[in-house]
Design a protein around this motif. Structure first.
Motif, PDB file in Angstrom:
ATOM      1  N   LEU A  21       0.834  -1.188   0.000  1.00 42.23           N
ATOM      2  CA  LEU A  21       0.000   0.000   0.000  1.00 42.23           C
ATOM      3  C   LEU A  21       0.874   1.244   0.000  1.00 42.23           C
ATOM      4  O   LEU A  21       1.835   1.342   0.761  1.00 42.23           O
ATOM      5  CB  LEU A  21      -0.912   0.025   1.218  1.00 42.23           C
ATOM      6  CG  LEU A  21      -1.987  -1.053   1.284  1.00 42.23           C
ATOM      7  CD1 LEU A  21      -2.729  -0.961   2.606  1.00 42.23           C
ATOM      8  CD2 LEU A  21      -2.934  -0.919   0.123  1.00 42.23           C
ATOM      9  N   GLY A  22       0.539   2.199  -0.839  1.00 43.50           N
ATOM     10  CA  GLY A  22       1.250   3.468  -0.872  1.00 43.50           C
ATOM     11  C   GLY A  22       0.638   4.446   0.109  1.00 43.50           C
ATOM     12  O   GLY A  22      -0.317   4.142   0.827  1.00 43.50           O
ATOM     13  N   ARG A  23       1.194   5.622   0.121  1.00 39.46           N
ATOM     14  CA  ARG A  23       0.660   6.667   0.996  1.00 39.46           C
ATOM     15  C   ARG A  23      -0.556   7.302   0.350  1.00 39.46           C
ATOM     16  O   ARG A  23      -0.628   7.453  -0.860  1.00 39.46           O
ATOM     17  CB  ARG A  23       1.721   7.727   1.234  1.00 39.46           C
ATOM     18  CG  ARG A  23       2.893   7.187   2.049  1.00 39.46           C
ATOM     19  CD  ARG A  23       3.855   8.271   2.383  1.00 39.46           C
ATOM     20  NE  ARG A  23       3.149   9.258   3.198  1.00 39.46           N
ATOM     21  CZ  ARG A  23       3.711  10.387   3.600  1.00 39.46           C
ATOM     22  NH1 ARG A  23       4.931  10.677   3.273  1.00 39.46           N
ATOM     23  NH2 ARG A  23       3.018  11.231   4.332  1.00 39.46           N
ATOM     24  N   ALA A  24      -1.476   7.693   1.168  1.00 37.75           N
ATOM     25  CA  ALA A  24      -2.662   8.390   0.674  1.00 37.75           C
ATOM     26  C   ALA A  24      -2.285   9.823   0.319  1.00 37.75           C
ATOM     27  O   ALA A  24      -1.433  10.433   0.973  1.00 37.75           O
ATOM     28  CB  ALA A  24      -3.749   8.393   1.739  1.00 37.75           C
ATOM     29  N   PRO A  25      -2.890  10.378  -0.714  1.00 41.85           N
ATOM     30  CA  PRO A  25      -2.572  11.766  -1.079  1.00 41.85           C
ATOM     31  C   PRO A  25      -3.085  12.738  -0.022  1.00 41.85           C
ATOM     32  O   PRO A  25      -4.051  12.465   0.686  1.00 41.85           O
ATOM     33  CB  PRO A  25      -3.293  11.964  -2.409  1.00 41.85           C
ATOM     34  CG  PRO A  25      -4.307  10.893  -2.488  1.00 41.85           C
ATOM     35  CD  PRO A  25      -3.828   9.763  -1.640  1.00 41.85           C
ATOM     36  N   ALA A  77      -6.827  21.122  -1.013  1.00 37.00           N
ATOM     37  CA  ALA A  77      -8.089  21.052  -1.752  1.00 37.00           C
ATOM     38  C   ALA A  77      -9.275  21.282  -0.825  1.00 37.00           C
ATOM     39  O   ALA A  77     -10.244  21.953  -1.203  1.00 37.00           O
ATOM     40  CB  ALA A  77      -8.208  19.698  -2.446  1.00 37.00           C
ATOM     41  N   CYS A  78      -9.200  20.757   0.380  1.00 39.94           N
ATOM     42  CA  CYS A  78     -10.285  20.941   1.349  1.00 39.94           C
ATOM     43  C   CYS A  78     -10.414  22.409   1.742  1.00 39.94           C
ATOM     44  O   CYS A  78     -11.524  22.939   1.825  1.00 39.94           O
ATOM     45  CB  CYS A  78     -10.022  20.079   2.581  1.00 39.94           C
ATOM     46  SG  CYS A  78     -11.280  20.211   3.841  1.00 39.94           S
TER      47      CYS A  78
END
Length: 71
Positions: free
Chosen positions: A6-10, A15-16
């Motif tokens: 699993l990679g890191r989540a962006p 953006a929020c």
């Protein structure tokens, strides 16, 4: 599938924040168009008070976790 790492989540923080500003803008324009300037300014004051409260709470939490007493 077992070898799939699993990679890191962006990071969607920017953006929020941008979408919060866009949504706040159209809500304030809507309030201004329907109820006038007084309602829009009142909502702006409420949001400003809430953001200041959040900033104070974050500073207190940072001090607490850093081992200092809040104050």
């Amino acid at each position: 599938m077992e070898n799939h790492k699993l990679g890191r989540a962006p990071d969607f923080t920017n953006a929020c924040i941008v979408m919060f500003g866009v949504n706040l803008g159209w809500v304030l324009l809507f309030l201004f168009a329907i109820y006038g300037l007084v309602a829009a300014v009142f909502i702006c004051l409420i949001v400003n008070h809430w953001l200041n409260w959040v900033a104070v709470r974050r500073r207190q939490a940072d001090q607490l976790y850093a081992g200092k007493t809040p104050g």
